[in-house]
Structure formats: structure tokens, C-alpha cells
Design a protein around this motif. Structure first.
Motif, PDB file in Angstrom:
ATOM      1  N   MET A   1      10.680  -6.743  10.661  1.00  0.00           N
ATOM      2  CA  MET A   1      10.762  -5.965   9.440  1.00  0.00           C
ATOM      3  C   MET A   1      10.531  -4.494   9.795  1.00  0.00           C
ATOM      4  N   SER A   2      11.315  -3.627   9.190  1.00  0.00           N
ATOM      5  CA  SER A   2      11.140  -2.189   9.418  1.00  0.00           C
ATOM      6  C   SER A   2       9.876  -1.700   8.709  1.00  0.00           C
ATOM      7  N   PHE A   3       9.422  -0.544   9.118  1.00  0.00           N
ATOM      8  CA  PHE A   3       8.242   0.034   8.477  1.00  0.00           C
ATOM      9  C   PHE A   3       8.508   0.261   6.994  1.00  0.00           C
ATOM     10  N   GLN A   4       9.704   0.754   6.664  1.00  0.00           N
ATOM     11  CA  GLN A   4      10.065   0.959   5.262  1.00  0.00           C
ATOM     12  C   GLN A   4      10.084  -0.366   4.501  1.00  0.00           C
ATOM     13  N   GLY A   5      10.504  -1.426   5.177  1.00  0.00           N
ATOM     14  CA  GLY A   5      10.475  -2.755   4.565  1.00  0.00           C
ATOM     15  C   GLY A   5       9.060  -3.185   4.220  1.00  0.00           C
ATOM     16  N   TYR A   6       8.135  -2.906   5.132  1.00  0.00           N
ATOM     17  CA  TYR A   6       6.726  -3.205   4.861  1.00  0.00           C
ATOM     18  C   TYR A   6       6.246  -2.430   3.637  1.00  0.00           C
ATOM     19  N   LEU A   7       6.544  -1.140   3.593  1.00  0.00           N
ATOM     20  CA  LEU A   7       6.088  -0.325   2.463  1.00  0.00           C
ATOM     21  C   LEU A   7       6.670  -0.816   1.142  1.00  0.00           C
ATOM     22  N   LYS A   8       7.937  -1.205   1.149  1.00  0.00           N
ATOM     23  CA  LYS A   8       8.567  -1.706  -0.082  1.00  0.00           C
ATOM     24  C   LYS A   8       7.916  -3.005  -0.539  1.00  0.00           C
ATOM     25  N   SER A   9       7.658  -3.907   0.392  1.00  0.00           N
ATOM     26  CA  SER A   9       7.053  -5.182  -0.012  1.00  0.00           C
ATOM     27  C   SER A   9       5.594  -4.994  -0.442  1.00  0.00           C
ATOM     28  N   ILE A  10       4.882  -4.053   0.170  1.00  0.00           N
ATOM     29  CA  ILE A  10       3.509  -3.746  -0.257  1.00  0.00           C
ATOM     30  C   ILE A  10       3.521  -3.195  -1.676  1.00  0.00           C
ATOM     31  N   LYS A  11       4.448  -2.294  -1.952  1.00  0.00           N
ATOM     32  CA  LYS A  11       4.566  -1.727  -3.308  1.00  0.00           C
ATOM     33  C   LYS A  11       4.887  -2.822  -4.315  1.00  0.00           C
ATOM     34  N   ALA A  12       5.806  -3.729  -3.960  1.00  0.00           N
ATOM     35  CA  ALA A  12       6.174  -4.816  -4.863  1.00  0.00           C
ATOM     36  C   ALA A  12       4.983  -5.730  -5.147  1.00  0.00           C
ATOM     37  N   LYS A  13       4.174  -5.984  -4.126  1.00  0.00           N
ATOM     38  CA  LYS A  13       3.038  -6.899  -4.280  1.00  0.00           C
ATOM     39  C   LYS A  13       1.850  -6.258  -4.985  1.00  0.00           C
ATOM     40  N   THR A  14       1.593  -4.978  -4.680  1.00  0.00           N
ATOM     41  CA  THR A  14       0.360  -4.343  -5.177  1.00  0.00           C
ATOM     42  C   THR A  14       0.600  -3.294  -6.259  1.00  0.00           C
ATOM     43  N   GLY A  15       1.819  -2.786  -6.334  1.00  0.00           N
ATOM     44  CA  GLY A  15       2.108  -1.689  -7.248  1.00  0.00           C
ATOM     45  C   GLY A  15       1.615  -0.350  -6.727  1.00  0.00           C
ATOM     46  N   LYS A  16       1.177  -0.325  -5.487  1.00  0.00           N
ATOM     47  CA  LYS A  16       0.572   0.884  -4.908  1.00  0.00           C
ATOM     48  C   LYS A  16       1.501   1.544  -3.883  1.00  0.00           C
ATOM     49  N   GLU A  17       1.461   2.870  -3.885  1.00  0.00           N
ATOM     50  CA  GLU A  17       2.200   3.705  -2.936  1.00  0.00           C
ATOM     51  C   GLU A  17       1.253   4.111  -1.800  1.00  0.00           C
ATOM     52  N   PRO A  18       1.808   4.639  -0.690  1.00  0.00           N
ATOM     53  CA  PRO A  18       0.935   5.083   0.408  1.00  0.00           C
ATOM     54  C   PRO A  18      -0.171   6.039  -0.027  1.00  0.00           C
ATOM     55  N   GLN A  19       0.140   6.986  -0.900  1.00  0.00           N
ATOM     56  CA  GLN A  19      -0.900   7.928  -1.332  1.00  0.00           C
ATOM     57  C   GLN A  19      -2.019   7.220  -2.101  1.00  0.00           C
ATOM     58  N   ASP A  20      -1.688   6.128  -2.790  1.00  0.00           N
ATOM     59  CA  ASP A  20      -2.717   5.356  -3.492  1.00  0.00           C
ATOM     60  C   ASP A  20      -3.696   4.742  -2.490  1.00  0.00           C
ATOM     61  N   PHE A  21      -3.141   4.198  -1.399  1.00  0.00           N
ATOM     62  CA  PHE A  21      -4.012   3.595  -0.387  1.00  0.00           C
ATOM     63  C   PHE A  21      -4.858   4.656   0.318  1.00  0.00           C
ATOM     64  N   ARG A  22      -4.314   5.838   0.508  1.00  0.00           N
ATOM     65  CA  ARG A  22      -5.117   6.918   1.095  1.00  0.00           C
ATOM     66  C   ARG A  22      -6.295   7.251   0.180  1.00  0.00           C
ATOM     67  N   GLN A  23      -6.040   7.349  -1.106  1.00  0.00           N
ATOM     68  CA  GLN A  23      -7.105   7.660  -2.061  1.00  0.00           C
ATOM     69  C   GLN A  23      -8.142   6.541  -2.110  1.00  0.00           C
ATOM     70  N   LEU A  24      -7.678   5.298  -2.133  1.00  0.00           N
ATOM     71  CA  LEU A  24      -8.605   4.163  -2.162  1.00  0.00           C
ATOM     72  C   LEU A  24      -9.456   4.122  -0.894  1.00  0.00           C
ATOM     73  N   ALA A  25      -8.838   4.398   0.249  1.00  0.00           N
ATOM     74  CA  ALA A  25      -9.574   4.413   1.518  1.00  0.00           C
ATOM     75  C   ALA A  25     -10.620   5.521   1.509  1.00  0.00           C
ATOM     76  N   LYS A  26     -10.286   6.646   0.911  1.00  0.00           N
ATOM     77  CA  LYS A  26     -11.246   7.739   0.786  1.00  0.00           C
ATOM     78  C   LYS A  26     -12.424   7.308  -0.082  1.00  0.00           C
ATOM     79  N   GLU A  27     -12.121   6.656  -1.208  1.00  0.00           N
ATOM     80  CA  GLU A  27     -13.176   6.189  -2.108  1.00  0.00           C
ATOM     81  C   GLU A  27     -14.065   5.143  -1.438  1.00  0.00           C
ATOM     82  N   LYS A  28     -13.487   4.348  -0.539  1.00  0.00           N
ATOM     83  CA  LYS A  28     -14.238   3.321   0.188  1.00  0.00           C
ATOM     84  C   LYS A  28     -15.080   3.924   1.317  1.00  0.00           C
ATOM     85  N   GLY A  29     -14.842   5.198   1.630  1.00  0.00           N
ATOM     86  CA  GLY A  29     -15.586   5.843   2.704  1.00  0.00           C
ATOM     87  C   GLY A  29     -14.950   5.699   4.070  1.00  0.00           C
TER      88      GLY A  29
END
Length: 76
Positions: A1-29
Motif C-alpha cells: 500500500m502506498s503512503f497516500q493509501g495509508y492516509l486515505k484509509s486512516i481518514k476513512a476509519k478515524t475521520g482524522k487528518e494528519p494535522q489532527d494526529f499531530r495535535q492529538l500527539a501534542k496533547e498527549k505529550g
């Protein structure tokens, strides 16, 4: 699977974009001043994403690559 394929399937499963995960990771410390802390390991990220989003290892590693700066939203 391509990297873009991973990102698309992650978005489909979680509703989250890369910037969302960056923010969540920041909140988690995991991120400080926009950079993944040196003591944060891939296992820490994969465990978090499995527990909170039911992401498998490959998908979680794609997010880890984003957080680590190895890949970005435009990587193939």
C-alpha cells in the motif's frame, strides 16, 4: 500500500487528518515545539493509536512516520 493509501484509509476509519494526529500527539505529550520528543518510541505511538483508534501496526507506523518527520502529507 502506498503512503497516500495509508492516509486515505486512516481518514476513512478515524475521520482524522494528519494535522489532527499531530495535535492529538501534542496533547498527549509526545510532541514538544512541533517535534516528536526523542524519548518517544514507535511502540508508544502504535500502542496509543491501537488503543484509541483501533489502528493496526502498519497504519500506526504511517502516523509515526508523519510525527517523526520521515514523511509528510504529500509523500508517495
Amino acid at each position: 500500500m502506498s503512503f497516500q493509501g495509508y492516509l486515505k484509509s486512516i481518514k476513512a476509519k478515524t475521520g482524522k487528518e494528519p494535522q489532527d494526529f499531530r495535535q492529538l500527539a501534542k496533547e498527549k505529550g509526545f510532541i514538544t515545539e512541533g517535534v516528536l520528543k526523542t524519548d518517544v518510541k514507535a511502540g508508544d505511538i502504535t500502542k496509543w493509536l491501537a488503543e484509541d483508534f483501533s489502528l493496526g501496526h502498519g497504519h500506526a507506523m504511517a502516523i509515526y512516520a508523519l510525527l517523526k518527520g520521515l514523511k509528510d502529507e504529500h509523500s508517495e
